[in-house]
Design a protein around this motif. Sequence first.
Motif, PDB file in Angstrom:
ATOM      1  N   LEU A 195       1.187  -1.184   0.154  1.00 40.45           N
ATOM      2  CA  LEU A 195       0.279  -0.008   0.200  1.00 40.45           C
ATOM      3  C   LEU A 195       1.047   1.270  -0.317  1.00 40.45           C
ATOM      4  CD1 LEU A 195      -2.560  -1.100   2.518  1.00 40.45           C
ATOM      5  CD2 LEU A 195      -2.730  -1.028   0.283  1.00 40.45           C
ATOM      6  N   LEU A 196       2.054   1.443   0.918  1.00 41.90           N
ATOM      7  CA  LEU A 196       2.395   2.649   0.840  1.00 41.90           C
ATOM      8  C   LEU A 196       3.789   2.940  -0.841  1.00 41.90           C
ATOM      9  CD1 LEU A 196       4.487   2.022   4.248  1.00 41.90           C
ATOM     10  CD2 LEU A 196       2.564   4.007   3.680  1.00 41.90           C
ATOM     11  N   ALA A 197       3.963   1.499  -1.676  1.00 41.44           N
ATOM     12  CA  ALA A 197       4.796   1.827  -2.646  1.00 41.44           C
ATOM     13  C   ALA A 197       4.476   2.466  -3.634  1.00 41.44           C
ATOM     14  CB  ALA A 197       4.990   0.235  -3.369  1.00 41.44           C
ATOM     15  N   PRO A 198       3.269   2.706  -4.125  1.00 38.81           N
ATOM     16  CA  PRO A 198       2.733   4.086  -4.910  1.00 38.81           C
ATOM     17  C   PRO A 198       2.716   5.057  -4.124  1.00 38.81           C
ATOM     18  CG  PRO A 198       1.071   2.229  -4.703  1.00 38.81           C
ATOM     19  CD  PRO A 198       2.141   1.331  -3.994  1.00 38.81           C
ATOM     20  N   MET A 199       2.273   5.269  -3.172  1.00 38.64           N
ATOM     21  CA  MET A 199       2.206   6.514  -2.579  1.00 38.64           C
ATOM     22  C   MET A 199       4.070   6.917  -2.557  1.00 38.64           C
ATOM     23  SD  MET A 199       0.491   8.972  -1.800  1.00 38.64           S
ATOM     24  CE  MET A 199      -0.606   8.354  -1.386  1.00 38.64           C
ATOM     25  N   GLY A 200       4.708   5.813  -2.544  1.00 34.67           N
ATOM     26  CA  GLY A 200       6.252   6.325  -1.771  1.00 34.67           C
ATOM     27  C   GLY A 200       6.583   7.402  -3.155  1.00 34.67           C
ATOM     28  N   VAL A 201       6.258   5.791  -3.937  1.00 39.73           N
ATOM     29  CA  VAL A 201       6.828   6.137  -5.750  1.00 39.73           C
ATOM     30  C   VAL A 201       6.473   7.900  -5.787  1.00 39.73           C
ATOM     31  CG1 VAL A 201       7.381   6.103  -7.873  1.00 39.73           C
ATOM     32  CG2 VAL A 201       7.447   3.969  -6.577  1.00 39.73           C
ATOM     33  N   VAL A 202       5.680   7.826  -5.816  1.00 35.58           N
ATOM     34  CA  VAL A 202       4.979   9.508  -6.124  1.00 35.58           C
ATOM     35  C   VAL A 202       5.185  10.753  -5.302  1.00 35.58           C
ATOM     36  CG1 VAL A 202       2.511  10.650  -6.152  1.00 35.58           C
ATOM     37  CG2 VAL A 202       2.491   8.695  -7.075  1.00 35.58           C
ATOM     38  N   MET A 203       5.820   9.936  -4.182  1.00 32.33           N
ATOM     39  CA  MET A 203       6.328  10.894  -3.562  1.00 32.33           C
ATOM     40  C   MET A 203       7.813  11.414  -3.253  1.00 32.33           C
ATOM     41  SD  MET A 203       3.885  11.237   0.182  1.00 32.33           S
ATOM     42  CE  MET A 203       2.402  11.624  -0.231  1.00 32.33           C
ATOM     43  N   SER A 204       7.990  11.225  -4.275  1.00 29.04           N
ATOM     44  CA  SER A 204       9.531  11.536  -4.955  1.00 29.04           C
ATOM     45  C   SER A 204       9.793  12.885  -6.073  1.00 29.04           C
ATOM     46  CB  SER A 204      10.846  10.552  -5.904  1.00 29.04           C
ATOM     47  OG  SER A 204       9.499   9.374  -7.186  1.00 29.04           O
ATOM     48  N   TYR A 205       8.020  12.921  -6.351  1.00 30.14           N
ATOM     49  CA  TYR A 205       8.111  13.696  -7.686  1.00 30.14           C
ATOM     50  C   TYR A 205       9.140  13.175  -8.881  1.00 30.14           C
ATOM     51  CZ  TYR A 205       5.087  14.976  -4.289  1.00 30.14           C
ATOM     52  OH  TYR A 205       3.641  14.709  -3.716  1.00 30.14           O
ATOM     53  N   SER A 206      10.171  11.937  -9.159  1.00 30.04           N
ATOM     54  CA  SER A 206      10.379  11.868 -10.418  1.00 30.04           C
ATOM     55  C   SER A 206       9.975  11.278 -11.301  1.00 30.04           C
ATOM     56  CB  SER A 206      12.320  10.588  -9.572  1.00 30.04           C
ATOM     57  OG  SER A 206      12.145  11.571  -8.588  1.00 30.04           O
ATOM     58  N   ARG A 207      10.352  11.536 -12.273  1.00 31.01           N
ATOM     59  CA  ARG A 207       9.848  11.104 -13.499  1.00 31.01           C
ATOM     60  C   ARG A 207       9.645  10.063 -14.416  1.00 31.01           C
ATOM     61  NH1 ARG A 207      11.200  15.812 -17.204  1.00 31.01           N
ATOM     62  NH2 ARG A 207      12.395  15.692 -15.960  1.00 31.01           N
ATOM     63  N   GLY A 208      10.835  10.071 -13.972  1.00 32.71           N
ATOM     64  CA  GLY A 208      11.463   8.061 -14.340  1.00 32.71           C
ATOM     65  C   GLY A 208      10.994   6.777 -13.416  1.00 32.71           C
ATOM     66  N   PRO A 209      10.987   7.113 -12.103  1.00 35.38           N
ATOM     67  CA  PRO A 209      10.463   5.936 -11.326  1.00 35.38           C
ATOM     68  C   PRO A 209       8.180   6.183 -11.451  1.00 35.38           C
ATOM     69  CG  PRO A 209      11.967   7.426 -10.052  1.00 35.38           C
ATOM     70  CD  PRO A 209      11.915   8.166 -11.213  1.00 35.38           C
ATOM     71  N   ILE A 210       7.901   7.198 -12.150  1.00 36.83           N
ATOM     72  CA  ILE A 210       6.806   7.006 -11.973  1.00 36.83           C
ATOM     73  C   ILE A 210       5.943   6.594 -13.282  1.00 36.83           C
ATOM     74  CG2 ILE A 210       4.751   8.541 -12.161  1.00 36.83           C
ATOM     75  CD1 ILE A 210       5.805  10.531 -10.629  1.00 36.83           C
ATOM     76  N   LEU A 211       7.265   7.051 -14.520  1.00 37.26           N
ATOM     77  CA  LEU A 211       7.049   5.719 -15.069  1.00 37.26           C
ATOM     78  C   LEU A 211       6.897   4.381 -15.719  1.00 37.26           C
ATOM     79  CD1 LEU A 211       6.480   5.465 -18.399  1.00 37.26           C
ATOM     80  CD2 LEU A 211       9.314   6.549 -18.465  1.00 37.26           C
ATOM     81  N   GLY A 212       8.165   3.948 -14.509  1.00 36.60           N
ATOM     82  CA  GLY A 212       8.264   2.887 -13.737  1.00 36.60           C
ATOM     83  C   GLY A 212       6.841   1.724 -13.158  1.00 36.60           C
ATOM     84  N   SER A 213       6.507   2.907 -11.780  1.00 36.22           N
ATOM     85  CA  SER A 213       5.135   2.118 -11.648  1.00 36.22           C
ATOM     86  C   SER A 213       4.363   2.371 -12.470  1.00 36.22           C
ATOM     87  CB  SER A 213       4.931   3.644 -10.434  1.00 36.22           C
ATOM     88  OG  SER A 213       5.628   3.113  -9.124  1.00 36.22           O
ATOM     89  N   LEU A 214       4.217   3.475 -13.265  1.00 36.89           N
ATOM     90  CA  LEU A 214       3.320   3.120 -15.112  1.00 36.89           C
ATOM     91  C   LEU A 214       2.975   1.714 -15.587  1.00 36.89           C
ATOM     92  CD1 LEU A 214       2.284   6.882 -15.494  1.00 36.89           C
ATOM     93  CD2 LEU A 214       1.277   5.574 -14.286  1.00 36.89           C
ATOM     94  N   LEU A 215       4.322   1.952 -15.521  1.00 30.82           N
ATOM     95  CA  LEU A 215       4.358   0.313 -16.704  1.00 30.82           C
ATOM     96  C   LEU A 215       4.111  -0.957 -15.521  1.00 30.82           C
ATOM     97  CD1 LEU A 215       7.547   1.409 -18.654  1.00 30.82           C
ATOM     98  CD2 LEU A 215       5.988   0.901 -19.521  1.00 30.82           C
ATOM     99  N   ILE A 216       4.776  -0.772 -15.004  1.00 30.17           N
ATOM    100  CA  ILE A 216       3.979  -1.954 -14.687  1.00 30.17           C
ATOM    101  C   ILE A 216       2.620  -2.463 -14.053  1.00 30.17           C
ATOM    102  CG2 ILE A 216       3.886  -3.148 -11.543  1.00 30.17           C
ATOM    103  CD1 ILE A 216       6.380  -1.968 -10.703  1.00 30.17           C
ATOM    104  N   LEU A 217       1.773  -0.962 -13.787  1.00 36.81           N
ATOM    105  CA  LEU A 217      -0.031  -0.871 -13.978  1.00 36.81           C
ATOM    106  C   LEU A 217      -0.399  -1.498 -15.133  1.00 36.81           C
ATOM    107  CD1 LEU A 217      -2.317  -0.198 -12.608  1.00 36.81           C
ATOM    108  CD2 LEU A 217      -1.782   1.358 -13.200  1.00 36.81           C
ATOM    109  N   LEU A 218       0.805  -0.923 -16.323  1.00 41.87           N
ATOM    110  CA  LEU A 218       0.099  -1.290 -16.940  1.00 41.87           C
ATOM    111  C   LEU A 218       0.156  -3.168 -18.095  1.00 41.87           C
ATOM    112  CD1 LEU A 218      -0.979  -0.181 -19.787  1.00 41.87           C
ATOM    113  CD2 LEU A 218       1.489   0.317 -20.949  1.00 41.87           C
ATOM    114  N   MET A 219       1.682  -3.471 -17.396  1.00 40.78           N
ATOM    115  CA  MET A 219       1.505  -4.842 -17.634  1.00 40.78           C
ATOM    116  C   MET A 219       0.965  -5.524 -17.052  1.00 40.78           C
ATOM    117  SD  MET A 219       4.244  -5.066 -19.444  1.00 40.78           S
ATOM    118  CE  MET A 219       5.522  -7.457 -19.016  1.00 40.78           C
ATOM    119  N   VAL A 220       0.308  -4.748 -15.258  1.00 45.85           N
ATOM    120  CA  VAL A 220      -0.707  -6.038 -15.266  1.00 45.85           C
ATOM    121  C   VAL A 220      -1.921  -5.891 -15.736  1.00 45.85           C
ATOM    122  CG1 VAL A 220      -1.898  -5.934 -13.121  1.00 45.85           C
ATOM    123  CG2 VAL A 220       0.416  -6.234 -12.626  1.00 45.85           C
ATOM    124  N   LEU A 221      -2.550  -4.086 -16.032  1.00 44.07           N
ATOM    125  CA  LEU A 221      -4.469  -4.976 -17.081  1.00 44.07           C
ATOM    126  C   LEU A 221      -3.475  -5.537 -17.696  1.00 44.07           C
ATOM    127  CD1 LEU A 221      -4.541  -0.523 -15.840  1.00 44.07           C
ATOM    128  CD2 LEU A 221      -5.227  -2.669 -15.254  1.00 44.07           C
TER     129      LEU A 221
END
Length: 459
Positions: free
Chosen positions: A222-248
């Motif tokens: 539960l903390l993982a995506p919020m932790g990534v978002v609060m880095s406010y770094s585009r690369g890691p946020i893109l990485g999280s979006l890729l994880i989500l896209l692959m799962v979907l």
Amino acid sequence: MAYRPHQTTPGIGLFAVFVFVLVAVPKLNIKLGPVPVYMIDLLILMLILKAQSLPAVRGRRMFSTTVKVILSLALASEVIGVLTFGTLQDSLYISIRTCLAFSVFFLTGLMVRTPQDVSVILRAAVLGMLVTASLMILTSLPMTRVLVVDLVFSSKFLEPAAEGVGANYSAGDSGVRGRTLVGVSILGASFINACWPLAALLLRWPWRLGPVWRGITLTACLLAPMGVVMSYSRGPILGSLLILLMVLLYGFKYVRRGILLPVAVSATVVLAVGISSQLFFFDRLSNRSQAILENPFQDERESERILAYIEPFQHIAEKPQFLLLGQGITVRYSDTRAVPEQAGKATHAAFAMAYYSYGMLAALLYGSLMLQALRAAGQFARRKGSFAGLLSQSLLLSVVALLPWVAFGHAPVSTPRGAMLFFLIIGLISSLANFFEVPRQVKSAKRRSHAQHRAPAFR
């Protein structure tokens, strides 16, 4: 030999401690004079000694030839650095740490042999991610930032750059980019991304885990995506979006609960508080994204990410010796009279950093290694009825999440802790070969009625 699912490899506990330290506090150190001795390096040395007593793994290790060639090029390039800049002591220290980082790949294949081994290291990764994600969030939020920085980041034992952290994370009314004991925001968030799919697998572990560990794992997810978002770094946020896209796109039923539920919860929290709230720092994301779309060459922070794939080819035309060897990593950390070739160049990518440090061949091999890992994890993910297929789903997501980090960051090459995480994930993918014959469903130890009950893989 009969397969025993709850058997563990000798030394796996020590390996789990290494994983936790890597993900949570990789800069934990003591000073011996001017030289920092990192706890994570000592753990790797202990693991190397322990590995000498383990039987060899059957078959040829995936990726081992590529890793060995890159290491050879790296050490040879450090020799070039010594001859060019006279940095003997510094180069020796960096070379030792480089060898330790690369050894993580080989240690992982030796240590991870059974599902119980995987369970042990997944728990260590979950605990480490819980620490890192929590720190990222707490240092970003204005109401907790100063307290956490004073309590956690003021110790040079945990954070060698303690003074700089305190100066940059002062009190305020709005959110800022979070920081962790792994390092700056982009580095900490990339570590979270790599471990999040592993935690998602542990959340639905097919064997006995217990409610406490499932609760801890759910909290970490539960903390993982919020932790990534609060880095406010585009690369890691893109990485999280890729994880989500692959799962979907592909389902990945063994890990999707630990991915989709946390994303839904995080999105709900952000929308409930309000995207424009002072608690957040989304203005940075919109401003930087606008800058790269409108005029990427006007700002060095944006142009570096593009030039990192252009300048090396221009440079090699003038300095063809960089085809085979570079000038080593040490020049980034040492004061030298001569100017290194990477000075003033765009190095905001693993490719560019590997080129200037180890040569063009090594830079291309890093890219090849990523492609090999993606291909192997993808192939194993299609295997049904085996533990390798189950584990490979989370590892495929982990390596996909690392793509933006490797593409737009240099830490997998330039920092030992970044290289250790990189080779840990690659090593785990190579260890999938150890589980070819391991069934996803294991016979229960208890007999029910007239026949053995076969426990379902997931409830």
